[in-house]
Design an enzyme around this catalytic site. Structure first.
Site, PDB file in Angstrom:
ATOM      1  N   ASP A  33       0.848  -1.197   0.000  1.00 34.76           N
ATOM      2  CA  ASP A  33       0.000   0.000   0.000  1.00 34.76           C
ATOM      3  C   ASP A  33       0.877   1.239   0.000  1.00 34.76           C
ATOM      4  O   ASP A  33       0.581   2.233  -0.640  1.00 34.76           O
ATOM      5  CB  ASP A  33      -0.883   0.029   1.259  1.00 34.76           C
ATOM      6  CG  ASP A  33      -1.957  -1.036   1.190  1.00 34.76           C
ATOM      7  OD1 ASP A  33      -2.048  -1.715   0.145  1.00 34.76           O
ATOM      8  OD2 ASP A  33      -2.686  -1.190   2.194  1.00 34.76           O
ATOM      9  N   TYR A  36       2.340   1.975  -3.442  1.00 35.73           N
ATOM     10  CA  TYR A  36       1.253   2.469  -4.301  1.00 35.73           C
ATOM     11  C   TYR A  36       1.000   3.944  -3.982  1.00 35.73           C
ATOM     12  O   TYR A  36       0.883   4.784  -4.859  1.00 35.73           O
ATOM     13  CB  TYR A  36      -0.026   1.649  -4.067  1.00 35.73           C
ATOM     14  CG  TYR A  36      -1.182   2.100  -4.939  1.00 35.73           C
ATOM     15  CD1 TYR A  36      -1.414   1.516  -6.185  1.00 35.73           C
ATOM     16  CD2 TYR A  36      -2.024   3.140  -4.535  1.00 35.73           C
ATOM     17  CE1 TYR A  36      -2.452   1.940  -7.001  1.00 35.73           C
ATOM     18  CE2 TYR A  36      -3.060   3.570  -5.340  1.00 35.73           C
ATOM     19  CZ  TYR A  36      -3.278   2.963  -6.567  1.00 35.73           C
ATOM     20  OH  TYR A  36      -4.299   3.401  -7.366  1.00 35.73           O
ATOM     21  N   LEU A  83     -34.701 -13.096 -13.476  1.00 38.81           N
ATOM     22  CA  LEU A  83     -34.549 -14.538 -13.638  1.00 38.81           C
ATOM     23  C   LEU A  83     -35.705 -15.284 -12.998  1.00 38.81           C
ATOM     24  O   LEU A  83     -36.230 -14.864 -11.957  1.00 38.81           O
ATOM     25  CB  LEU A  83     -33.253 -15.003 -12.964  1.00 38.81           C
ATOM     26  CG  LEU A  83     -31.946 -14.555 -13.614  1.00 38.81           C
ATOM     27  CD1 LEU A  83     -30.777 -14.835 -12.677  1.00 38.81           C
ATOM     28  CD2 LEU A  83     -31.741 -15.278 -14.946  1.00 38.81           C
ATOM     29  N   LYS A 113     -24.820 -16.611  -7.963  1.00 33.08           N
ATOM     30  CA  LYS A 113     -25.762 -15.483  -8.055  1.00 33.08           C
ATOM     31  C   LYS A 113     -25.411 -14.534  -6.912  1.00 33.08           C
ATOM     32  O   LYS A 113     -25.513 -14.884  -5.735  1.00 33.08           O
ATOM     33  CB  LYS A 113     -27.204 -15.967  -7.925  1.00 33.08           C
ATOM     34  CG  LYS A 113     -28.210 -14.836  -8.071  1.00 33.08           C
ATOM     35  CD  LYS A 113     -29.627 -15.365  -8.217  1.00 33.08           C
ATOM     36  CE  LYS A 113     -30.609 -14.282  -8.593  1.00 33.08           C
ATOM     37  NZ  LYS A 113     -30.720 -13.207  -7.634  1.00 33.08           N
ATOM     38  N   CYS A 417     -25.439   2.879  32.935  1.00 32.81           N
ATOM     39  CA  CYS A 417     -25.507   2.728  34.374  1.00 32.81           C
ATOM     40  C   CYS A 417     -24.277   3.448  34.914  1.00 32.81           C
ATOM     41  O   CYS A 417     -23.161   3.167  34.500  1.00 32.81           O
ATOM     42  CB  CYS A 417     -25.458   1.250  34.767  1.00 32.81           C
ATOM     43  SG  CYS A 417     -25.235   1.039  36.540  1.00 32.81           S
ATOM     44  N   CYS A 422     -21.749  -1.264  40.277  1.00 35.22           N
ATOM     45  CA  CYS A 422     -22.714  -2.191  39.668  1.00 35.22           C
ATOM     46  C   CYS A 422     -21.984  -3.508  39.351  1.00 35.22           C
ATOM     47  O   CYS A 422     -20.899  -3.507  38.755  1.00 35.22           O
ATOM     48  CB  CYS A 422     -23.286  -1.578  38.398  1.00 35.22           C
ATOM     49  SG  CYS A 422     -24.291  -2.719  37.452  1.00 35.22           S
TER      50      CYS A 422
HETATM   51  S1  IVH Z   1     -28.270 -13.040 -15.221  1.00 35.11           S
HETATM   52  C1  IVH Z   1     -30.506 -12.521 -18.647  1.00 35.11           C
HETATM   53  N1  IVH Z   1     -26.431 -13.784 -13.528  1.00 35.11           N
HETATM   54  O1  IVH Z   1     -30.042 -11.351 -10.184  1.00 35.11           O
HETATM   55  C2  IVH Z   1     -30.227 -12.836 -17.268  1.00 35.11           C
HETATM   56  N2  IVH Z   1     -28.060 -12.235 -12.784  1.00 35.11           N
HETATM   57  O2  IVH Z   1     -32.848 -12.134 -10.333  1.00 35.11           O
HETATM   58  C3  IVH Z   1     -30.243 -11.680 -16.401  1.00 35.11           C
HETATM   59  N3  IVH Z   1     -27.726 -11.484 -10.482  1.00 35.11           N
HETATM   60  O3  IVH Z   1     -31.182  -8.652 -12.109  1.00 35.11           O
HETATM   61  C4  IVH Z   1     -29.529 -11.850 -15.145  1.00 35.11           C
HETATM   62  N4  IVH Z   1     -25.912 -12.646 -10.068  1.00 35.11           N
HETATM   63  O4  IVH Z   1     -29.062  -8.328 -10.750  1.00 35.11           O
HETATM   64  C5  IVH Z   1     -27.513 -13.023 -13.710  1.00 35.11           C
HETATM   65  N5  IVH Z   1     -24.707 -14.501 -12.156  1.00 35.11           N
HETATM   66  C6  IVH Z   1     -25.788 -13.752 -12.347  1.00 35.11           C
HETATM   67  C7  IVH Z   1     -26.302 -12.916 -11.336  1.00 35.11           C
HETATM   68  C8  IVH Z   1     -27.453 -12.185 -11.596  1.00 35.11           C
HETATM   69  C9  IVH Z   1     -26.790 -11.780  -9.585  1.00 35.11           C
HETATM   70  C10 IVH Z   1     -28.892 -10.595 -10.252  1.00 35.11           C
HETATM   71  C11 IVH Z   1     -29.088  -9.574 -11.342  1.00 35.11           C
HETATM   72  C12 IVH Z   1     -30.473  -9.832 -11.871  1.00 35.11           C
HETATM   73  C13 IVH Z   1     -31.107 -10.617 -10.771  1.00 35.11           C
HETATM   74  C14 IVH Z   1     -32.136 -11.526 -11.341  1.00 35.11           C
END
Ligand code: IVH
Length: 673
Positions: A33, A36, A83, A113, A417, A422
């Site tokens: 750090d 940098y 999704l 996800k 307190c 205490c």
């Molecule tokens: S794909 C066409 N991939 O989840 C497909 N979404 O419930 C569109 N998200 O709005 C989304 N990780 O904000 C995709 N690996 C991932 C994701 C992901 C998080 C979120 C994203 C989306 C929401 C859908």
């Protein structure tokens, strides 16, 4: 500082970009750090002198300093979809079969996800031109300035075409806890979860706030584009190679069994991810098949989210109990109907303070949502006020201490307190006294202190030193060896470092660093220092000073008694040998690789005078990471600037150094560029 040439400046910018990429994208720093920071400050100084030559993607250009008054609406080039959710193996199989029925064997790209806020980045001609929040999928908000502060978003990419790169903006779990701690200290409301913290931070009108939140961008897809790569997996590899983060846990599967197996592997890994995951996303790998499958009104037919078990659960608040800490602060703790969250039974959660209870209007009997994830402390995220039936009871601020019954001092966020006798305060003070950062007495943990106190053996700190073998042996669970070890550990605390003695007293607002400063400046007799003398110490504000003085006033006798028992040892003060810092006025600014007080103590040992602001009279400014206005002032006034390592090198000249006068005059002009 020696002026850089323009070529040196351009190279320095490239170097900084490379360092940032390794640090923020690869999680694999290739420099310290400090190094940098030195380079960063050189770049800042050059840009200050040559504003017309500033490279647009210089790392200094990420944070603007003028807050916006609103966000403009902005159109996505192609729609951002949501999704379809899958919750179990049956739903997964149905979803996979629907696709394989028409297309035979297809490959599915599986990836984490991320639980955050989605963001669409538009690049054109190799530069980031716009960053737009999801909004309604067609129209979002233009948060370009904020996105630029996110270090894992490249400002430029090596691709000239117009392209949308989509991803999730997240906050690491540990940063989320830090932000909430800070907000609690400032009397601000807590973020319910990292997702809200990420979304809220992305939509700050002041980019400096966004920058301070350490947001991270995890790419998950591509929107409008003219790429020829035929599979999503290849496209994502291409995206990672452009300089985006790679989520690492991705896999191509062909059957629902394989998907199920990978899903379970990811669930096991879930807690090891720095950010929250709420499921696994499954996507058809072939872009041609994706196009044929197309979309429903809301979702693509070629992708789905296979959700993980929730880490937020609905439960009922049964009771609120009060805990009294060593400083007397009363903390409310929620007792809830036990719920299982990912295999752990959660039955209590912190409520932080009574202002927070009032802000959230939490009542006894309320249905509440509780969140628990690996490293996130269980917390009540939300009250379902709509489900109240009238039997819920308002939680009253306590007036009397739940332990000793004395009247409490209500200061708003803090309720205290004030009774020094205490029981809760005494027991917790003894536990603290013996803890690692204090006297470090092995074997004197919570349970033993409670037992000793209950048996009437230890009523105050000094009683610890009168404990006898017979007394310990009469306690349940104490055998010869355990008792001997404990007595030895207590005796070993005698002759401790003076700062440990000060820290162990548990003076409010005085922690380890401040104790070291007090000890360095006044030795064991810190309690004889005047208001002015303490205030002159680096980092001591009036609140800290008053706290020390008040503690000394009330506990003078106790301090004396403990000091005579413990005989703490102060570092010896020796007249400094001739060295470049002797008698010089020095300002320390920014974050160092060691606590700033250590640098201060070294300088003081060399006979320097530490001052808090930079003026023409200042001889040196020793600077570290994130140095701000003091650094700029030093550049402006031509005061000699030293990095931490330059300072350390120079300070090693202390023995037999040339005359202080000659050395420092030279320093001011040339030595430290
Ligand atoms: S794909 C066409 N991939 O989840 C497909 N979404 O419930 C569109 N998200 O709005 C989304 N990780 O904000 C995709 N690996 C991932 C994701 C992901 C998080 C979120 C994203 C989306 C929401 C859908």
């Amino acid at each position: 500082m020696n002026a850089m040439t323009q070529t040196q400046y351009q190279n320095a910018v490239k170097q900084l970009q490379k360092h940032s990429y390794h640090y923020y994208v690869l999680d694999d720093p290739i420099t310290t750090d400090e190094e940098y920071d030195i380079l960063y400050h050189k770049v800042v100084a050059y840009e200050h002198e040559h504003p017309t030559q500033i490279i647009p993607d210089s790392p200094t250009q990420r944070v603007g300093d003028v807050p916006q008054d609103k966000f403009d609406k902005a159109q996505h080039l192609s729609r951002m979809w949501s999704l379809e959710d899958l919750f179990n193996r049956d739903e997964l199989e149905t979803w996979v079969n629907r696709i394989t029925k028409s297309y035979g064997t297809v490959r599915f790209y599986c990836e984490p996800k991320f639980d955050g806020a989605s963001l669409n980045l538009i690049y054109d001609n190799g530069a980031l031109v716009q960053a737009i929040t999801r909004g309604d999928g067609a129209l979002g908000e233009d948060v370009t300035q904020n996105a630029k502060t996110i270090q894992s978003i490249p400002l430029t990419i090596e691709y000239q075409g117009r392209i949308e790169i989509r991803g999730e903006v997240v906050i690491f779990k540990e940063d989320f806890e830090k932000i909430n701690e800070e907000r609690l200290k400032n009397g601000e409301s807590q973020f319910a979860n990292p997702r809200n913290a990420a979304a809220g931070s992305l939509r700050q009108l002041d980019t400096r706030i966004t920058a301070s939140r350490r947001l991270v961008f995890m790419p998950y897809g591509i929107g409008s584009n003219t790429l020829e790569l035929k599979n999503l997996s290849e496209r994502m590899e291409w995206v990672y190679a452009l300089g985006f983060r790679n989520p690492h846990m991705t896999h191509l599967c062909e059957t629902s069994e394989q998907i199920e197996t990978f899903y379970h592997e990811m669930r096991v890994e879930r807690d090891n991810f720095a950010m929250l995951l709420d499921g696994m996303v499954i996507k058809v790998d072939s872009v041609a098949v994706q196009d044929e499958l197309g979309y429903t009104v809301k979702n693509p037919r070629w992708a789905a989210a296979y959700k993980f078990p929730a880490i937020e659960k609905l439960t009922v608040l049964r009771e609120v109990i009060m805990q009294v800490g060593r400083s007397g602060v009363v903390t409310p703790v929620a007792i809830v109907e036990p719920v299982d969250i990912e295999g752990v039974t959660v039955e209590r959660s912190t409520l932080h303070n009574f202002d927070e209870i009032e802000r959230k209007d939490i009542r006894l009997g309320d249905k509440v949502i509780i969140l628990r994830s690996g490293d996130v402390i269980p917390k009540i995220v939300k009250v379902i006020a709509a489900e109240r039936n009238g039997s819920e009871r308002v939680i009253k601020r306590p007036r009397d201490c739940p332990v000793c019954g004395s009247e409490l001092l209500d200061e708003g966020a803090l309720i205290k307190c004030q009774n020094l006798d205490c029981e809760a305060r005494i027991v917790n003070s003894i536990i603290y006294f013996a803890s690692k950062a204090c006297l470090n007495i092995d074997g004197l943990g919570d349970k033993i202190v409670e037992a000793l106190h209950k048996a009437g053996r230890v009523k105050e700190l000094s009683d610890l030193f009168d404990l006898t073998m017979e007394q310990l042996l009469s306690l349940e669970g104490f055998k010869e060896k355990k008792s001997r070890n404990l007595l030895d550990a207590i005796t070993a605390a005698k002759g401790c470092d003076c700062w440990r003695f000060i820290n162990a007293l548990g003076i409010e607002h005085i922690g380890e660093v401040a104790s070291k400063s007090l000890c360095g400046a006044f030795g064991t007799a810190f309690d004889t220092a005047s208001r002015e003398e303490i205030l002159a110490l680096e980092g001591f504000g009036s609140e800290m000073v008053e706290s020390v003085l008040e503690f000394v006033r009330v506990n003078g006798e106790k301090i004396e008694r403990l000091r005579s028992i413990l005989t703490p040892v102060a570092p010896l003060k020796i007249e400094a040998a001739e060295n470049p810092f002797k008698g010089k006025s020095v300002v320390i600014t920014g974050t160092m690789s060691v606590p700033r007080d250590r640098i201060k103590a070294m300088l003081e040992e060399l006979g320097a005078k530490i001052v808090s602001s930079v003026s023409k009279k200042t001889d040196f400014v020793v600077y570290g990471e994130d140095a701000g206005s003091k650094y700029d002032k030093a550049v402006e006034l031509g005061v000699a600037l030293l990095t931490e390592s330059e300072f350390k090198n120079l300070s090693s000249l202390a023995d037999g150094a040339p005359s202080a006068q000659g050395e420092s005059v030279k320093a001011k002009n040339t030595l430290f560029d």
